[in-house]
Design a protein around this motif. Structure first.
Motif, PDB file in Angstrom:
ATOM      1  N   SER A   1       0.844  -1.188   0.000  1.00  0.00           N
ATOM      2  CA  SER A   1       0.000   0.000   0.000  1.00  0.00           C
ATOM      3  C   SER A   1       0.878   1.236   0.000  1.00  0.00           C
ATOM      4  O   SER A   1       1.822   1.341   0.778  1.00  0.00           O
ATOM      5  CB  SER A   1      -0.910   0.010   1.235  1.00  0.00           C
ATOM      6  N   LEU A   2       0.568   2.196  -0.873  1.00  0.00           N
ATOM      7  CA  LEU A   2       1.351   3.424  -0.928  1.00  0.00           C
ATOM      8  C   LEU A   2       1.169   4.277   0.327  1.00  0.00           C
ATOM      9  O   LEU A   2       1.934   5.209   0.555  1.00  0.00           O
ATOM     10  CB  LEU A   2       0.963   4.234  -2.166  1.00  0.00           C
ATOM     11  N   SER A   3       0.170   3.979   1.136  1.00  0.00           N
ATOM     12  CA  SER A   3      -0.018   4.696   2.397  1.00  0.00           C
ATOM     13  C   SER A   3       0.792   4.070   3.525  1.00  0.00           C
ATOM     14  O   SER A   3       0.856   4.607   4.628  1.00  0.00           O
ATOM     15  CB  SER A   3      -1.508   4.723   2.784  1.00  0.00           C
ATOM     16  N   GLY A   4       1.439   2.914   3.239  1.00  0.00           N
ATOM     17  CA  GLY A   4       2.317   2.286   4.215  1.00  0.00           C
ATOM     18  C   GLY A   4       1.659   1.192   5.019  1.00  0.00           C
ATOM     19  O   GLY A   4       0.439   1.080   5.078  1.00  0.00           O
ATOM     20  N   GLY A   5       2.494   0.368   5.661  1.00  0.00           N
ATOM     21  CA  GLY A   5       2.007  -0.641   6.591  1.00  0.00           C
ATOM     22  C   GLY A   5       1.618  -1.962   5.984  1.00  0.00           C
ATOM     23  O   GLY A   5       1.388  -2.933   6.713  1.00  0.00           O
ATOM     24  N   LYS A   6       1.529  -2.065   4.665  1.00  0.00           N
ATOM     25  CA  LYS A   6       1.104  -3.304   4.017  1.00  0.00           C
ATOM     26  C   LYS A   6       2.046  -3.637   2.876  1.00  0.00           C
ATOM     27  O   LYS A   6       2.385  -2.770   2.069  1.00  0.00           O
ATOM     28  CB  LYS A   6      -0.319  -3.157   3.460  1.00  0.00           C
ATOM     29  N   GLY A   7       2.429  -4.900   2.808  1.00  0.00           N
ATOM     30  CA  GLY A   7       3.313  -5.344   1.749  1.00  0.00           C
ATOM     31  C   GLY A   7       4.255  -6.417   2.254  1.00  0.00           C
ATOM     32  O   GLY A   7       4.276  -6.737   3.450  1.00  0.00           O
ATOM     33  N   SER A   8       5.019  -6.978   1.358  1.00  0.00           N
ATOM     34  CA  SER A   8       5.995  -8.005   1.730  1.00  0.00           C
ATOM     35  C   SER A   8       7.041  -8.112   0.641  1.00  0.00           C
ATOM     36  O   SER A   8       6.834  -7.688  -0.500  1.00  0.00           O
ATOM     37  CB  SER A   8       5.311  -9.373   1.918  1.00  0.00           C
ATOM     38  N   MET A   9       8.166  -8.696   0.981  1.00  0.00           N
ATOM     39  CA  MET A   9       9.241  -8.846   0.012  1.00  0.00           C
ATOM     40  C   MET A   9       8.901  -9.928  -1.012  1.00  0.00           C
ATOM     41  O   MET A   9       9.262  -9.808  -2.190  1.00  0.00           O
ATOM     42  CB  MET A   9      10.548  -9.183   0.739  1.00  0.00           C
ATOM     43  N   ILE A  10       8.189 -10.963  -0.586  1.00  0.00           N
ATOM     44  CA  ILE A  10       7.764 -12.002  -1.533  1.00  0.00           C
ATOM     45  C   ILE A  10       6.779 -11.404  -2.525  1.00  0.00           C
ATOM     46  O   ILE A  10       6.839 -11.675  -3.732  1.00  0.00           O
ATOM     47  CB  ILE A  10       7.126 -13.188  -0.791  1.00  0.00           C
ATOM     48  N   GLY A  11       5.859 -10.587  -2.032  1.00  0.00           N
ATOM     49  CA  GLY A  11       4.923  -9.918  -2.924  1.00  0.00           C
ATOM     50  C   GLY A  11       5.639  -9.021  -3.921  1.00  0.00           C
ATOM     51  O   GLY A  11       5.263  -8.951  -5.092  1.00  0.00           O
ATOM     52  N   THR A  12       6.683  -8.343  -3.475  1.00  0.00           N
ATOM     53  CA  THR A  12       7.467  -7.484  -4.367  1.00  0.00           C
ATOM     54  C   THR A  12       8.106  -8.303  -5.483  1.00  0.00           C
ATOM     55  O   THR A  12       8.088  -7.897  -6.651  1.00  0.00           O
ATOM     56  CB  THR A  12       8.549  -6.738  -3.574  1.00  0.00           C
ATOM     57  N   LEU A  13       8.667  -9.460  -5.152  1.00  0.00           N
ATOM     58  CA  LEU A  13       9.279 -10.309  -6.175  1.00  0.00           C
ATOM     59  C   LEU A  13       8.238 -10.763  -7.188  1.00  0.00           C
ATOM     60  O   LEU A  13       8.482 -10.740  -8.405  1.00  0.00           O
ATOM     61  CB  LEU A  13       9.949 -11.520  -5.521  1.00  0.00           C
ATOM     62  N   LEU A  14       7.058 -11.161  -6.702  1.00  0.00           N
ATOM     63  CA  LEU A  14       5.984 -11.545  -7.613  1.00  0.00           C
ATOM     64  C   LEU A  14       5.554 -10.359  -8.474  1.00  0.00           C
ATOM     65  O   LEU A  14       5.254 -10.506  -9.657  1.00  0.00           O
ATOM     66  CB  LEU A  14       4.783 -12.069  -6.815  1.00  0.00           C
ATOM     67  N   GLY A  15       5.565  -9.172  -7.871  1.00  0.00           N
ATOM     68  CA  GLY A  15       5.201  -7.966  -8.608  1.00  0.00           C
ATOM     69  C   GLY A  15       6.213  -7.658  -9.704  1.00  0.00           C
ATOM     70  O   GLY A  15       5.836  -7.236 -10.805  1.00  0.00           O
ATOM     71  N   VAL A  16       7.488  -7.863  -9.413  1.00  0.00           N
ATOM     72  CA  VAL A  16       8.528  -7.638 -10.424  1.00  0.00           C
ATOM     73  C   VAL A  16       8.331  -8.589 -11.597  1.00  0.00           C
ATOM     74  O   VAL A  16       8.407  -8.187 -12.773  1.00  0.00           O
ATOM     75  CB  VAL A  16       9.928  -7.831  -9.817  1.00  0.00           C
ATOM     76  N   LEU A  17       8.077  -9.860 -11.299  1.00  0.00           N
ATOM     77  CA  LEU A  17       7.870 -10.848 -12.352  1.00  0.00           C
ATOM     78  C   LEU A  17       6.639 -10.520 -13.186  1.00  0.00           C
ATOM     79  O   LEU A  17       6.669 -10.577 -14.422  1.00  0.00           O
ATOM     80  CB  LEU A  17       7.735 -12.242 -11.734  1.00  0.00           C
ATOM     81  N   THR A  18       5.555 -10.148 -12.507  1.00  0.00           N
ATOM     82  CA  THR A  18       4.316  -9.806 -13.219  1.00  0.00           C
ATOM     83  C   THR A  18       4.509  -8.584 -14.092  1.00  0.00           C
ATOM     84  O   THR A  18       4.109  -8.556 -15.263  1.00  0.00           O
ATOM     85  CB  THR A  18       3.173  -9.557 -12.218  1.00  0.00           C
ATOM     86  N   ASN A  19       5.126  -7.561 -13.530  1.00  0.00           N
ATOM     87  CA  ASN A  19       5.368  -6.335 -14.290  1.00  0.00           C
ATOM     88  C   ASN A  19       6.295  -6.597 -15.476  1.00  0.00           C
ATOM     89  O   ASN A  19       6.116  -6.040 -16.570  1.00  0.00           O
ATOM     90  CB  ASN A  19       5.976  -5.273 -13.386  1.00  0.00           C
TER      91      ASN A  19
END
Length: 330
Positions: A274-292
């Motif tokens: 979340s751009l407002s902070g407090g939500k997210g994970s490093m695994i989610g970021t890796l999946l996001g990089v792959l998806t993007n």
């Protein structure tokens, strides 16, 4: 002795938890699998070892930058300067690599240290100015974007550096178990970031500050120190990414990195942060990089910019409805 009756299950809480996961990491994973299936059906040569190697090569830089930005976004901040700082780190490190009075091992070691130091110094300035004078990080890093880019152009007189040591460049194109060696470094950064966020007090404070900074401050923690530290971590990741870029392409250009910050931000928010902070994970970021990375395959640079901007807008809208659903369901 009569035991207490079992606690009833709150269906709303269960559904809310499942909904959050479906719109977070799980949703990103499903989208990634769907994209892989579509590309495989549309192009039989997609699911080949060589193509996956190319994809890993293409997303290495974005993965490294996204790791650092995950920390910043989790505390509710943003860093628009990573592309320009990457250019500055690269040209300063490139100056060290091209010195003839140093051995190859010494030059490479010093170049890595200098690149990381420049990135961390810029991150320190971003975090300190933002916290010391309570200026939104958006404004501060926008200023650093221009400062770093101007400094890179002035340092090199707008010239591209090249002709780095052969051993350094060979490492940039080497593979390990069929996967680019540089991508293994990116995965190691993801793993370290994941451990920091999930297994350390610092990681818990990062999430807590993003969720409710005032509560963390009242509990006795120095939130400013943590918020400055995440910008320094982002700068460290930028310095490593700069060295990676140089090793892959054998150049250090003062104009490199333009638009890289948007791709990294897009990857983090696609991964459920979340751009407002407090939500997210490093695994989610890796999946996001792959998806993007898959979304941007086979498109021109102009289309890439439009898709990246659209992805960020859609991710923000999804985050808005995720919060509303979470509030309604428990």
């Amino acid at each position: 002795m009569i035991s207490a009756p079992p606690r009833p299950i709150d269906d709303r809480s269960t559904v809310g938890s499942l909904t959050r996961r479906a719109m977070g990491e799980a949703g990103t994973g499903i989208a990634l699998l769907a994209l892989v299936a579509v590309f495989t059906l549309a192009a039989p040569k997609f699911a080949t070892t060589g193509n996956f190697t190319n994809i890993a090569t293409e997303i290495t830089l974005n993965t490294m930058l996204a790791v650092g930005l995950t920390f910043v976004i989790l505390v509710g901040g943003i860093d628009l300067s990573v592309g320009s700082v990457m250019a500055l780190s690269a040209v300063v490190a490139g100056d060290v690599l091209t010195r003839k009075d140093l051995s190859v091992a010494t030059a490479v070691t010093l170049a890595v240290l200098v690149s990381v130091a420049v990135g961390m110094a810029c991150g320190l300035v971003n975090g300190f100015v933002s916290e010391r004078w309570r200026v939104p990080s958006f404004i501060v890093t926008l200023g650093m974007l221009n400062i770093a880019r101007g400094a890179a152009l002035d340092y090199t007189d707008a010239k591209t550096q090249y002709d780095f040591p052969q051993g350094f460049c060979r490492f940039g194109t080497s593979t390990l178990l069929g996967v680019p060696a540089l991508f293994w470094i990116a995965l190691a950064m993801v793993a370290v970031g994941h451990l920091v966020l999930t297994r350390t007090v610092f990681g818990r404070l990062v999430f807590a500050i993003g969720s409710n900074e005032e509560a963390v401050r009242l509990s006795g923690h120095r939130t400013s120190v943590v918020k400055v530290a995440v910008f320094v971590i982002a700068g460290c990741c930028v310095g490593i990414a700069a060295i990676t870029y140089m090793a892959r392409l054998n150049i250090a250009s003062p104009i490199l990195g333009g638009g890289y910050e948007l791709s990294a931000i897009a990857a983090v928010v696609i991964g459920g942060a979340s751009l407002s902070g407090g939500k997210g994970s490093m695994i989610g970021t890796l999946l996001g990089v792959l998806t993007n990375g898959l979304l941007l395959m086979g498109v021109s640079d102009f289309q890439r910019q439009m898709i990246t901007g659209g992805v960020i807008m859609v991710a923000v809208v999804v985050d808005h409805y995720r919060d509303r659903l979470s509030a309604r369901l428990g």
